[in-house]
Design an enzyme around this catalytic site. Sequence first.
Site, PDB file in Angstrom:
ATOM      1  N   ASN A  50       7.065   8.825  -2.594  1.00  0.00           N
ATOM      2  CA  ASN A  50       8.003   7.846  -3.550  1.00  0.00           C
ATOM      3  C   ASN A  50       7.155   8.585  -4.480  1.00  0.00           C
ATOM      4  OD1 ASN A  50       5.359   7.064  -2.986  1.00  0.00           O
ATOM      5  ND2 ASN A  50       6.739   5.100  -4.346  1.00  0.00           N
ATOM      6  N   GLU A  71      -4.979   2.480  -3.505  1.00  0.00           N
ATOM      7  CA  GLU A  71      -3.268   1.864  -3.845  1.00  0.00           C
ATOM      8  C   GLU A  71      -2.117   1.876  -3.737  1.00  0.00           C
ATOM      9  OE1 GLU A  71      -5.541   3.861  -7.753  1.00  0.00           O
ATOM     10  OE2 GLU A  71      -3.832   1.834  -7.744  1.00  0.00           O
TER      11      GLU A  71
HETATM   12  N1  NDP Z   1      -0.129   1.519  -5.317  1.00  0.00           N
HETATM   13  C1  NDP Z   1      -0.009   2.590  -5.528  1.00  0.00           C
HETATM   14  O1  NDP Z   1       0.195   3.233  -6.355  1.00  0.00           O
HETATM   15  C2  NDP Z   1       1.057   3.145  -4.719  1.00  0.00           C
HETATM   16  C3  NDP Z   1       1.332   2.083  -3.238  1.00  0.00           C
HETATM   17  N2  NDP Z   1       2.287   2.626  -2.581  1.00  0.00           N
HETATM   18  C4  NDP Z   1       2.963   0.989  -1.543  1.00  0.00           C
HETATM   19  O2  NDP Z   1       3.278   2.186  -0.220  1.00  0.00           O
HETATM   20  C5  NDP Z   1       4.726   2.213   0.063  1.00  0.00           C
HETATM   21  C6  NDP Z   1       5.665   2.713   0.426  1.00  0.00           C
HETATM   22  O3  NDP Z   1       4.950   4.127   1.377  1.00  0.00           O
HETATM   23  P1  NDP Z   1       5.462   4.889   2.369  1.00  0.00           P
HETATM   24  O4  NDP Z   1       4.658   5.937   2.322  1.00  0.00           O
HETATM   25  O5  NDP Z   1       6.001   4.084   3.193  1.00  0.00           O
HETATM   26  O6  NDP Z   1       3.794   3.924   2.908  1.00  0.00           O
HETATM   27  P2  NDP Z   1       2.862   4.130   4.212  1.00  0.00           P
HETATM   28  O7  NDP Z   1       1.750   3.713   3.841  1.00  0.00           O
HETATM   29  O8  NDP Z   1       3.665   3.771   5.532  1.00  0.00           O
HETATM   30  O9  NDP Z   1       2.588   5.307   4.217  1.00  0.00           O
HETATM   31  C7  NDP Z   1       1.319   6.096   3.037  1.00  0.00           C
HETATM   32  C8  NDP Z   1       1.395   7.291   3.986  1.00  0.00           C
HETATM   33  O10 NDP Z   1       0.440   7.040   4.581  1.00  0.00           O
HETATM   34  C9  NDP Z   1       0.399   7.529   6.460  1.00  0.00           C
HETATM   35  N3  NDP Z   1       0.113   6.943   7.125  1.00  0.00           N
HETATM   36  C10 NDP Z   1       0.620   5.937   7.741  1.00  0.00           C
HETATM   37  N4  NDP Z   1       0.740   4.586   8.217  1.00  0.00           N
HETATM   38  C11 NDP Z   1      -0.370   6.027   8.544  1.00  0.00           C
HETATM   39  C12 NDP Z   1      -2.171   5.570   9.719  1.00  0.00           C
HETATM   40  N5  NDP Z   1      -1.828   4.821  11.060  1.00  0.00           N
HETATM   41  N6  NDP Z   1      -2.927   6.670   9.227  1.00  0.00           N
HETATM   42  C13 NDP Z   1      -2.796   7.447   8.897  1.00  0.00           C
HETATM   43  N7  NDP Z   1      -1.581   7.677   7.715  1.00  0.00           N
HETATM   44  C14 NDP Z   1      -1.030   7.325   8.114  1.00  0.00           C
HETATM   45  C15 NDP Z   1       2.047   8.277   5.724  1.00  0.00           C
HETATM   46  O11 NDP Z   1       2.265   9.230   6.818  1.00  0.00           O
HETATM   47  P3  NDP Z   1       4.011   9.031   7.233  1.00  0.00           P
HETATM   48  O12 NDP Z   1       5.061   8.776   6.654  1.00  0.00           O
HETATM   49  O13 NDP Z   1       3.687  10.505   7.829  1.00  0.00           O
HETATM   50  O14 NDP Z   1       3.655   8.520   8.790  1.00  0.00           O
HETATM   51  C16 NDP Z   1       2.083   7.955   4.389  1.00  0.00           C
HETATM   52  O15 NDP Z   1       1.657   9.783   4.301  1.00  0.00           O
HETATM   53  C17 NDP Z   1       4.847   0.833  -0.349  1.00  0.00           C
HETATM   54  O16 NDP Z   1       4.381  -0.296   0.145  1.00  0.00           O
HETATM   55  C18 NDP Z   1       4.191   1.128  -1.469  1.00  0.00           C
HETATM   56  O17 NDP Z   1       3.762  -0.127  -2.725  1.00  0.00           O
HETATM   57  C19 NDP Z   1       3.266   4.017  -2.349  1.00  0.00           C
HETATM   58  C20 NDP Z   1       3.482   4.455  -3.845  1.00  0.00           C
HETATM   59  C21 NDP Z   1       2.312   4.476  -4.979  1.00  0.00           C
HETATM   60  O1  LIG Z   2       4.559   3.940  -7.476  1.00  0.00           O
HETATM   61  C1  LIG Z   2       4.067   4.307  -7.768  1.00  0.00           C
HETATM   62  O2  LIG Z   2       4.271   5.331  -6.465  1.00  0.00           O
HETATM   63  C2  LIG Z   2       3.568   4.984  -8.761  1.00  0.00           C
HETATM   64  O3  LIG Z   2       2.355   5.063  -8.492  1.00  0.00           O
HETATM   65  C3  LIG Z   2       4.419   4.832  -9.970  1.00  0.00           C
HETATM   66  S1  LIG Z   2       3.763   5.515 -11.427  1.00  0.00           S
HETATM   67  O4  LIG Z   2       2.598   5.753 -11.629  1.00  0.00           O
HETATM   68  O5  LIG Z   2       4.672   6.638 -11.381  1.00  0.00           O
HETATM   69  O6  LIG Z   2       4.063   4.301 -12.220  1.00  0.00           O
END
Ligand code: NDP
Ligand SMILES: O=C(O)[C@H](O)CS(=O)(=O)O
Length: 484
Positions: A156, A255
């Site tokens: 994202n 995170e």
């Molecule tokens: N706290 C924060 O700063 C942030 C939190 N998020 C959270 O992430 C989620 C959305 O992002 P999303 O990408 O869908 O999250 P995912 O947890 O599905 O994926 C995050 C990353 O982990 C990888 N991944 C997935 N499964 C595995 C595994 N079993 N082993 C190793 N790597 C893995 C994905 O690779 P691939 O996609 O290639 O499968 C991707 O690179 C939401 O819950 C959001 O809240 C997002 C951004 C910031």
């Molecule tokens: O949600 C995320 O992936 C980011 O942490 C949001 S922010 O840092 O741009 O607020």
Amino acid sequence: MLKLDDPSLMKTQSFINNEWLSNKQTFSVFNPADNNVVAEVNNDSSAEVEQAIGAAKQAQKTWAKKTAIERSDLLMAWYQQVIEHKDDLAKIMTLEQGKTIKEATGEIIYGAKFIQWYAEEAKRVAGETLPTPSNDRRIAVIKQPIGVVGMITPWNFPSSMITRKAAPAMAAGCTLVSRPASETPLSALALAELALRAGIPKGVFNVVVGKDSKAMGEVLTRHPDVAKFSFTGSTAVGKKLLEQCASTVKKVSLELGGNAPFIVFDDADLDDAVAGALASKYRNSGQTCVCANRLLVHASIYDAFAEKLAKKVKQLKVGNGWDDDTAIGPMINHQAMLGVHQLVTDAISQGAELLTEAQTPNEHSNFYQPALLKNVTTDMSLAKEEIFGPVAPMIKFESEQQAIDIANDTRYGLAAYFYSRDIGRCYRVAEALEFGMVGINEGVISNPMAPFGGVKESGIGREGAHDGIEEYLETKYLCLGGIE
Ligand SMILES: NC(=O)C1=CN([C@@H]2O[C@H](COP(=O)(O)OP(=O)(O)OC[C@H]3O[C@@H](n4cnc5c(N)ncnc54)[C@H](OP(=O)(O)O)[C@@H]3O)[C@@H](O)[C@H]2O)C=CC1
Ligand SMILES: O=C(O)[C@H](O)CS(=O)(=O)O
């Protein structure tokens, strides 16, 4: 057709030891706006991750021996490269992630500022001398880089989630292996090209790309040469990776997901609160971990707030990220969009009222109209799950304590927001909310100078501020005897 000022920034190979490596196997990267293939990228797996860890290990001692000023200058050179190429980097991001070009440009600058911030923080890593316990000895504390860092990041924010980790790690003297989400590898590879041009030495910043996230994650979380693992993504995946890191007792930063309450008290400035809700909820098409996920509105202003916000939401234009007047781009993929729609239809079936245009998902499209629902109750999935889409549920409350109780009734604890002009209430509520970050009369609060992170199941550790570099340092206690 993507027109870049510098087409050589479109990289599709793995970046290991400052070399671009081809791989027989490739995977497709899609444009979420039309599902067209935009690139075929190396499909790395365990072998390439092992190779990258080897390069990072080989480079780490030399990189750590550079002075803080030398590392700082190299990071600042990287920052300047990113800023110089921000327009191309934004186009690459919109192409693979779908966000509007305005938001993509904003993210590139936001991500670059982590590089700038940690170029400066590199020079502020200090130990201390402590009062001696006896005259025959002196005691001191020094800080040293942890070593090789493995990192996995989400789609994202495909650029800033990388620099938010890589910059402090490199500033501290660590080397790293970055594995971006398979939906958005191009932004990561472009950052690697610019690190190369900035003169970052070989083996310091490595990027491996591939579809098999599980296999690549197994290596990054279990390899004995990886001392620190940093992850940004969902809570579910974060828990799995944390378990895997236990095998070698790695230092871990997480995170994770969020379920942010956005509380509007009866003494709030209603127009400010509406503007804050609009910005917090709908940026990046609602696909951020700190988006307002639940709008908790006092009963006395509930209908007025709903009417004002619904009017603004209906004005948000959905379209291709390239168009200047687009406010809401496509969601990352069809499955994500259907998941959000399911939450909406489920809530309506349980009595929630849709205040915006009803919609039936197009089977070939990832676009979703921004939505606002009232009469949502806390037992609905829409109020309990992380929506991760352009949908806002409104929940009514009667008292300050009830608002706090509803807000805290979640396993998440990342960001929370509330609007009030009563100073006593601001202190009471800010202290009572069980979240790592609280916006008070503000809906968008992230910046590199502040410690970003959550409590409960939203994560471990902080990114940004001085806290962010401490995540990549070890503390060593020195005891010098024989003084007398
Ligand atoms: N706290 C924060 O700063 C942030 C939190 N998020 C959270 O992430 C989620 C959305 O992002 P999303 O990408 O869908 O999250 P995912 O947890 O599905 O994926 C995050 C990353 O982990 C990888 N991944 C997935 N499964 C595995 C595994 N079993 N082993 C190793 N790597 C893995 C994905 O690779 P691939 O996609 O290639 O499968 C991707 O690179 C939401 O819950 C959001 O809240 C997002 C951004 C910031
Ligand atoms: O949600 C995320 O992936 C980011 O942490 C949001 S922010 O840092 O741009 O607020």
